[in-house]
Every structure is written in structure tokens, then in C-alpha cells.
Design an enzyme around this catalytic site. Sequence first.
Site, PDB file in Angstrom:
ATOM      1  N   ASP A  98       0.857  -1.183   0.000  1.00  0.00           N
ATOM      2  CA  ASP A  98       0.000   0.000   0.000  1.00  0.00           C
ATOM      3  C   ASP A  98       0.895   1.235   0.000  1.00  0.00           C
ATOM      4  OD1 ASP A  98       0.952   0.242   2.546  1.00  0.00           O
ATOM      5  OD2 ASP A  98      -0.931  -0.190   3.545  1.00  0.00           O
ATOM      6  N   GLY A 101      -0.572   5.829   2.701  1.00  0.00           N
ATOM      7  CA  GLY A 101      -1.570   6.877   2.906  1.00  0.00           C
ATOM      8  C   GLY A 101      -2.482   6.629   4.093  1.00  0.00           C
ATOM      9  N   PHE A 102      -3.006   5.409   4.196  1.00  0.00           N
ATOM     10  CA  PHE A 102      -3.962   5.114   5.270  1.00  0.00           C
ATOM     11  C   PHE A 102      -3.318   5.303   6.641  1.00  0.00           C
ATOM     12  CE2 PHE A 102      -6.082   2.270   8.282  1.00  0.00           C
ATOM     13  CZ  PHE A 102      -7.385   2.721   8.165  1.00  0.00           C
ATOM     14  N   ASP A 272      -8.164  -7.373   1.168  1.00  0.00           N
ATOM     15  CA  ASP A 272      -7.179  -7.570   2.236  1.00  0.00           C
ATOM     16  C   ASP A 272      -7.758  -7.047   3.529  1.00  0.00           C
ATOM     17  OD1 ASP A 272      -5.513  -4.954   3.391  1.00  0.00           O
ATOM     18  OD2 ASP A 272      -6.660  -4.563   1.572  1.00  0.00           O
ATOM     19  N   CYS A 310     -13.023 -27.504   8.500  1.00  0.00           N
ATOM     20  CA  CYS A 310     -11.803 -26.809   8.073  1.00  0.00           C
ATOM     21  C   CYS A 310     -10.655 -27.794   7.867  1.00  0.00           C
ATOM     22  CB  CYS A 310     -11.406 -25.765   9.114  1.00  0.00           C
ATOM     23  SG  CYS A 310      -9.949 -24.813   8.649  1.00  0.00           S
ATOM     24  N   CYS A 312      -7.363 -26.800   7.793  1.00  0.00           N
ATOM     25  CA  CYS A 312      -6.091 -26.157   8.144  1.00  0.00           C
ATOM     26  C   CYS A 312      -5.296 -27.010   9.138  1.00  0.00           C
ATOM     27  CB  CYS A 312      -6.328 -24.753   8.717  1.00  0.00           C
ATOM     28  SG  CYS A 312      -6.801 -24.708  10.459  1.00  0.00           S
ATOM     29  N   CYS A 315      -6.852 -27.142  12.726  1.00  0.00           N
ATOM     30  CA  CYS A 315      -8.052 -27.974  12.899  1.00  0.00           C
ATOM     31  C   CYS A 315      -7.758 -29.463  12.710  1.00  0.00           C
ATOM     32  CB  CYS A 315      -9.142 -27.520  11.937  1.00  0.00           C
ATOM     33  SG  CYS A 315      -9.827 -25.904  12.398  1.00  0.00           S
ATOM     34  N   HIS A 341      -5.642 -20.669  11.396  1.00  0.00           N
ATOM     35  CA  HIS A 341      -7.028 -21.062  11.120  1.00  0.00           C
ATOM     36  C   HIS A 341      -7.823 -19.907  10.504  1.00  0.00           C
ATOM     37  CE1 HIS A 341     -11.087 -22.498  11.343  1.00  0.00           C
ATOM     38  NE2 HIS A 341     -11.381 -21.345  11.925  1.00  0.00           N
TER      39      HIS A 341
END
Length: 383
Positions: A98, A101-102, A272, A310, A312, A315, A341
Site C-alpha cells: 500500500d 496513505g492510510f 485484504d 476446516c 487447516c 483444525c 485457522h
Amino acid sequence: MEKKKQAISFEITHICKQSGARTGILHTPHGDVVTPMFMPVGTAASVKFISPEELYEMKAGIILANTYHCMLRPGEDVISKAGGLHKFMNYKNPILTDSGGFQVFSLADSRKITEEGVQFKSHLDGSPLFISPEKSIEIQNKLGADIIMAFDECPPYPVTREYMEKSVARTLRWAKRCQDAHQRVGQQALFGIVQGGEFEDIRRHSAQELVKMDFEGYAIGGTSVGESNEVFYKMIDYSMIDLPKEKVKYLMGVGSTDFLLEAILRGVDMFDCVLPTRNARHGTVMTSQGRIDIKKVQYAEDFSPLDPECDCYCCKNYTKAYLRHLYRSKEGFGIRLLSIHNLRFLIKLMEDARKAINEDRFLDFKEEFFKKHDLNVKDARGF
């Protein structure tokens, strides 16, 4: 007229006959990624608690790094000497930075905006700093990400129409300066950012002017800043009207499940958010059965996985009781597992969304998800 060299290309692979939502492939210098996709956030050149190998295992594609934080520590010159972000952090897939700016605009108490750029104080030591469109692009050129962002003002919400008009006019002038400053055209894709708050005509003007500048992709900024769901969806709708269908679209800083699916319905390709890792650090987990607060006593002797649906690493290998124990004992391994997860949950949601689009049943998929998670009530919040 000579055709501009492109760092990326985007191809739409399927448009859902039921909904109009789309899948695609984004071709980048560090490989191809499928859309719609969720991008984990690696603020300081690291996704908190997660290794690159774990990101590959959970099928993460693009990840984010933050220009402001990398500028402060370790500094863009150090990263450039290392060979850019990919080599510095040993990540082989694409990276997006990015503009900073934010972060700069979130330091509202210490910043001063001028036509030239923004003066502000470091959140680390209070030292004075300055970022202009040119400086932001110079830093991002040194960081070497596949996709870089134009430096924009992120206006607060709500603001007056007069403030927003002036802000967007300045952001458009800055966008042109970003293009002029970009030294690595053909190696790094520069995206323009649509702003305009809740005002339809200002958002449309912002999009129309950015399209004239012909960016390689377009981001939608200034959403999810405290507005209602209804206003949020209108902001996306207004932003999308004038953006070219063939270009990739990126909704910045949004990770709530209902917002993700509604934005996919509207033609957005990339997302994102820090939400999955931030929630994990607070013991909050997104699952197919709903939100779980692992701190609760009801999980003390629950020897089932976090989420039976799930796939992952967390899990497949650990129970709620063990995860609760780790979290309450302040063991870092617990936060790592919860982070793995939560990230995989959103990446898998994108996989399921793509499958539904390709099978021309995305509206059914979205409706089933909303019903299962009670997201049809006014101003409901997904995970």
C-alpha cells in the site's frame, strides 16, 4: 500511440450466469493468482506469527506489506539492498504494497496536509516525517512489490461535501504525480484508488478521472470507516459504475465475510484485511459453525477441533481445549494456530466462492452462507 508496458495482466475466466460475479487469473511477475482472492496482511514485511511456508500451505497468493512501516523499520534502502521484499522476507508469491496513505492519515493528531504531501510525526519516536506522492512511489519502487498503490488521502467519515470535493481533487492530482514518478513501469503495476466517501457524483468523478489515466488496476478506498452496511454497499456500487470491466478491482481493508461476498457479487476481485490475525490475537475465531471465543470456559474440556469443516493445520491437529489452554497461558503457539485457522478460513471462503461462480450458483451460495450465519438482519456484521 505506443502501448504502455504492463507488469500484470488480468483475464476473466468465468462470469456466473446466475449472479454476474466473476472468476479470473491475475498474471504477475511472481506467478499467477486466481480471483476473487483474500490477501493476508504482512504489515512489517511479516504476516504476524506466520511463516512463508505456512502461507503456501494455506494457499495464500498475494500478501501485503505496508510502505509506512517498512520505511520506518528497517528502511526502504535496507530492503532494496537485500534484493527487495521477496528476497528480504523469503516470500516467493506476489506481494502488494500500500502507499502508506492510510497509516499517515490515521495519525490525524500529528499530520498536516499540503498540496506537496503530508507532514506527520513517527508513531515510534515522534520524529518529523514527510511523504509526498513522489516519495511514496520512490519507496515502493525500492521495496519491489509486484503491485504498488498510488498515494491518496483517506478522508474521515463523515465529512462535508466541500471537504470531500477538495480531497478527491487533490488525490487525483497526486495520482498523476505517482504515475510520473513511477520508475519501474513494466516491472511493478501501479493501481489508482477511487475515493469520494458516500457521495455518488464525487466517487464517479474520481473513477472516471482515474480511468483516463489508465492504471493497470483500480482500488476502492475510503470504505469500512464506520458507515452503515447500506452506505458501504452504495460506496462500492458508485465506485464500480465507471471502472473498466476488463481491469482487476481491489477493495481495500475489508475482511468481514458478509462484505466480502457482497463485494464479489458486485464484481470485486481482491481483498485484504488485518481482521483474521487481529481477531486471533484476541482469541476470536471464525468457523463454519459461527464465531468462537476460545477464552470461554465451555471449551475447557472440549476435545473437538475448532471447525469440523476446516482443512487447516490447526483444525487437523489440535482441540478447542488445548487451544484455550495455550491462549490462557499466553503461549505464542496458541496465537499462531488461531491465526493460521482464521487466515485459512477466509482463503477457503474465496475458494468456495470461486467454485460457486464457476458452477453458476453464486447467489445460492451467498444466500446459504448468510442464512447459516444470521447475516440477513439489518447492519449484521460478519466475522
